[in-house]
Design a protein around this motif. Structure first.
Motif, PDB file in Angstrom:
ATOM      1  N   LYS A 103      -0.449 -16.257 -17.807  1.00 32.57           N
ATOM      2  CA  LYS A 103       0.528 -16.030 -16.740  1.00 32.57           C
ATOM      3  C   LYS A 103       0.567 -14.553 -16.342  1.00 32.57           C
ATOM      4  O   LYS A 103       0.588 -14.212 -15.162  1.00 32.57           O
ATOM      5  N   ILE A 104       0.588 -13.683 -17.363  1.00 35.43           N
ATOM      6  CA  ILE A 104       0.638 -12.240 -17.082  1.00 35.43           C
ATOM      7  C   ILE A 104      -0.653 -11.796 -16.398  1.00 35.43           C
ATOM      8  O   ILE A 104      -0.632 -11.042 -15.418  1.00 35.43           O
ATOM      9  N   LYS A 105      -1.784 -12.269 -16.896  1.00 36.13           N
ATOM     10  CA  LYS A 105      -3.075 -11.908 -16.313  1.00 36.13           C
ATOM     11  C   LYS A 105      -3.138 -12.303 -14.843  1.00 36.13           C
ATOM     12  O   LYS A 105      -3.571 -11.515 -13.981  1.00 36.13           O
ATOM     13  N   ALA A 118      -0.673 -12.658 -12.859  1.00 27.02           N
ATOM     14  CA  ALA A 118       0.314 -11.909 -12.088  1.00 27.02           C
ATOM     15  C   ALA A 118      -0.138 -10.497 -11.752  1.00 27.02           C
ATOM     16  O   ALA A 118       0.183  -9.965 -10.684  1.00 27.02           O
ATOM     17  N   ILE A 119      -0.902  -9.870 -12.654  1.00 21.55           N
ATOM     18  CA  ILE A 119      -1.215  -8.448 -12.456  1.00 21.55           C
ATOM     19  C   ILE A 119      -2.622  -8.192 -11.922  1.00 21.55           C
ATOM     20  O   ILE A 119      -2.887  -7.113 -11.388  1.00 21.55           O
ATOM     21  N   LYS A 120      -3.514  -9.148 -12.041  1.00 21.51           N
ATOM     22  CA  LYS A 120      -4.895  -8.900 -11.627  1.00 21.51           C
ATOM     23  C   LYS A 120      -4.980  -8.679 -10.111  1.00 21.51           C
ATOM     24  O   LYS A 120      -4.328  -9.352  -9.331  1.00 21.51           O
ATOM     25  N   ASN A 121      -5.789  -7.683  -9.730  1.00 20.98           N
ATOM     26  CA  ASN A 121      -6.027  -7.299  -8.334  1.00 20.98           C
ATOM     27  C   ASN A 121      -4.805  -6.663  -7.666  1.00 20.98           C
ATOM     28  O   ASN A 121      -4.762  -6.542  -6.446  1.00 20.98           O
ATOM     29  N   LYS A 122      -3.831  -6.250  -8.486  1.00 20.17           N
ATOM     30  CA  LYS A 122      -2.679  -5.530  -7.961  1.00 20.17           C
ATOM     31  C   LYS A 122      -2.851  -4.026  -8.218  1.00 20.17           C
ATOM     32  O   LYS A 122      -3.589  -3.613  -9.109  1.00 20.17           O
ATOM     33  N   LYS A 123      -2.133  -3.211  -7.438  1.00 21.75           N
ATOM     34  CA  LYS A 123      -2.124  -1.771  -7.694  1.00 21.75           C
ATOM     35  C   LYS A 123      -1.605  -1.501  -9.101  1.00 21.75           C
ATOM     36  O   LYS A 123      -0.656  -2.137  -9.546  1.00 21.75           O
ATOM     37  N   PHE A 124      -2.257  -0.561  -9.787  1.00 22.72           N
ATOM     38  CA  PHE A 124      -1.780  -0.199 -11.115  1.00 22.72           C
ATOM     39  C   PHE A 124      -0.611   0.774 -10.996  1.00 22.72           C
ATOM     40  O   PHE A 124      -0.731   1.840 -10.404  1.00 22.72           O
ATOM     41  N   ASP A 125       0.521   0.374 -11.523  1.00 23.51           N
ATOM     42  CA  ASP A 125       1.703   1.230 -11.603  1.00 23.51           C
ATOM     43  C   ASP A 125       2.398   0.874 -12.903  1.00 23.51           C
ATOM     44  O   ASP A 125       3.003  -0.193 -13.033  1.00 23.51           O
ATOM     45  N   TYR A 126       2.323   1.772 -13.870  1.00 25.76           N
ATOM     46  CA  TYR A 126       2.847   1.476 -15.204  1.00 25.76           C
ATOM     47  C   TYR A 126       4.327   1.108 -15.162  1.00 25.76           C
ATOM     48  O   TYR A 126       4.782   0.209 -15.875  1.00 25.76           O
ATOM     49  N   ASP A 127       5.086   1.791 -14.302  1.00 25.28           N
ATOM     50  CA  ASP A 127       6.521   1.553 -14.235  1.00 25.28           C
ATOM     51  C   ASP A 127       6.850   0.172 -13.662  1.00 25.28           C
ATOM     52  O   ASP A 127       7.986  -0.296 -13.790  1.00 25.28           O
ATOM     53  N   GLU A 128       5.875  -0.456 -13.011  1.00 27.80           N
ATOM     54  CA  GLU A 128       6.086  -1.799 -12.468  1.00 27.80           C
ATOM     55  C   GLU A 128       5.591  -2.881 -13.426  1.00 27.80           C
ATOM     56  O   GLU A 128       6.054  -4.030 -13.376  1.00 27.80           O
ATOM     57  N   ILE A 129       4.661  -2.526 -14.297  1.00 26.66           N
ATOM     58  CA  ILE A 129       4.043  -3.529 -15.163  1.00 26.66           C
ATOM     59  C   ILE A 129       5.040  -4.105 -16.168  1.00 26.66           C
ATOM     60  O   ILE A 129       5.099  -5.323 -16.366  1.00 26.66           O
ATOM     61  N   ILE A 130       5.815  -3.222 -16.813  1.00 26.49           N
ATOM     62  CA  ILE A 130       6.730  -3.704 -17.860  1.00 26.49           C
ATOM     63  C   ILE A 130       7.799  -4.633 -17.284  1.00 26.49           C
ATOM     64  O   ILE A 130       8.016  -5.730 -17.825  1.00 26.49           O
ATOM     65  N   PRO A 131       8.490  -4.264 -16.187  1.00 24.24           N
ATOM     66  CA  PRO A 131       9.437  -5.226 -15.592  1.00 24.24           C
ATOM     67  C   PRO A 131       8.762  -6.523 -15.159  1.00 24.24           C
ATOM     68  O   PRO A 131       9.359  -7.602 -15.234  1.00 24.24           O
TER      69      PRO A 131
END
Length: 320
Positions: free
Chosen positions: A290-292, A294-307
């Protein structure tokens, strides 16, 4: 023909756009000195990774700016206690060395004995007071550097100290050095006195009309690629330039939550997450996939990843 430009803007995006504008419009026989200051800014080299070179969380908390310059080299911190110089002229093998000698001479005129060291440092009493870098475009040399006069070294240390995330990048790393403000070495020195010294020495036998002040109202001609000056400023402001131009890197992030621990192994290219592997001791066996997704091919922003991980775990799946 000698010309000095003094920026009255402390906006790093304006100043770097204007510097590039001067490079694009410099004549073969022109010699230009551009003096400028940025406020609360981290400037990274052309091939650097901002996530590796800068504590982005601290920079954001302090409402600082980040910008990528056109030259190589390492990350630097700019504030109003720092003076930036740019020399623009036709390229020659000796020109960078001549420019550095000029800076050392201007410091000597202010009672400071400086020496050139290594590839790009100016030292006083073994402390770094200036670093510089350059690039060449269409045989026009752009050679720029910093002069630490009364900079906030505590902020410099906080902004240029990265978090302990495990990150391996193909980009260029900054070289850490001991730094000191010129003010500590000569109490009477200010940005204004250095500007006067640099300007008068550069314009020997020239006229006051050879000095031009520029500010945020500057429009100028279009660049060769058709961009207007204001569009060029926006390019230096953009996420694509400052983050999307980053070298490929691998990142390992580990976080513990009330429901379990997560280990993220990410491959980031041009600022986007292109591959992701997730390990966790959470009870939900489908959570890694599910996490993979959700985040794949998105802009990397550490502050957005944890939420985002929290929202996925809670079944909300709010993508950023």
């Amino acid at each position: 023909m000698y010309k000095v430009y003094l920026s009255q803007s402390n906006n790093p995006y304006f100043n770097l756009a204007f510097e590039e504008y001067l490079v694009h419009n410099a004549g073969e026989h022109e010699k230009i000195l551009f003096l400028w200051q940025n406020e609360n800014t981290v400037v990274i080299g052309r091939n650097q990774n901002p996530w590796k070179e800068c504590n982005l969380q601290e920079l954001n908390d302090q409402r600082g700016k980040l910008v990528r310059r056109l030259s190589g080299g390492g990350a630097v911190y700019h504030d109003l206690g720092n003076l930036n110089y740019t020399f623009i002229s036709s390229f020659s093998e000796k020109k960078v060395e001549e420019n550095i000698d000029f800076i050392i001479s201007a410091l000597a005129a202010n009672g400071i004995d400086a020496v050139f060291s290594g590839k790009n440092d100016i030292l006083v009493q073994e402390y770094k007071v200036s670093g510089n870098a350059f690039f060449v475009e269409n045989n026009i040399l752009c050679h720029h550097g910093t002069l630490l006069i009364d900079s906030n070294l505590e902020k410099l240390s906080r902004f240029l100290t990265v978090s302990e995330q495990k990150l391996r990048s193909k980009g260029i790393d900054s070289v850490k050095a001991r730094v000191k403000n010129l003010k500590e070495l000569k109490r009477t020195i200010t940005a204004e006195t250095l500007i006067d010294s640099l300007t008068s020495e550069f314009l020997t036998d020239s006229k006051a009309s050879d000095i031009e002040c520029v500010n945020d109202d500057f429009k100028g001609h279009n660049f060769a690629d058709g961009e207007t000056f204001q569009e060029r400023i926006k390019r230096f402001e953009s996420w694509d330039w400052n983050f999307g131009s980053s070298p490929e890197f691998n990142l390992h992030v580990s976080e513990r939550f009330s429901w379990g621990e997560i280990d993220l192994y990410l491959l980031v290219k041009d600022g986007y997450i292109v591959e992701a592997e997730i390990a966790t001791d959470a009870l939900d066996v489908d959570l890694p996939q599910k996490i993979k997704s959700a985040i794949k091919n998105k802009k990397f922003d550490y502050d957005e990843i944890i939420p985002l991980i929290v929202s996925v775990q809670q079944g909300k799946e709010q993508l950023f």
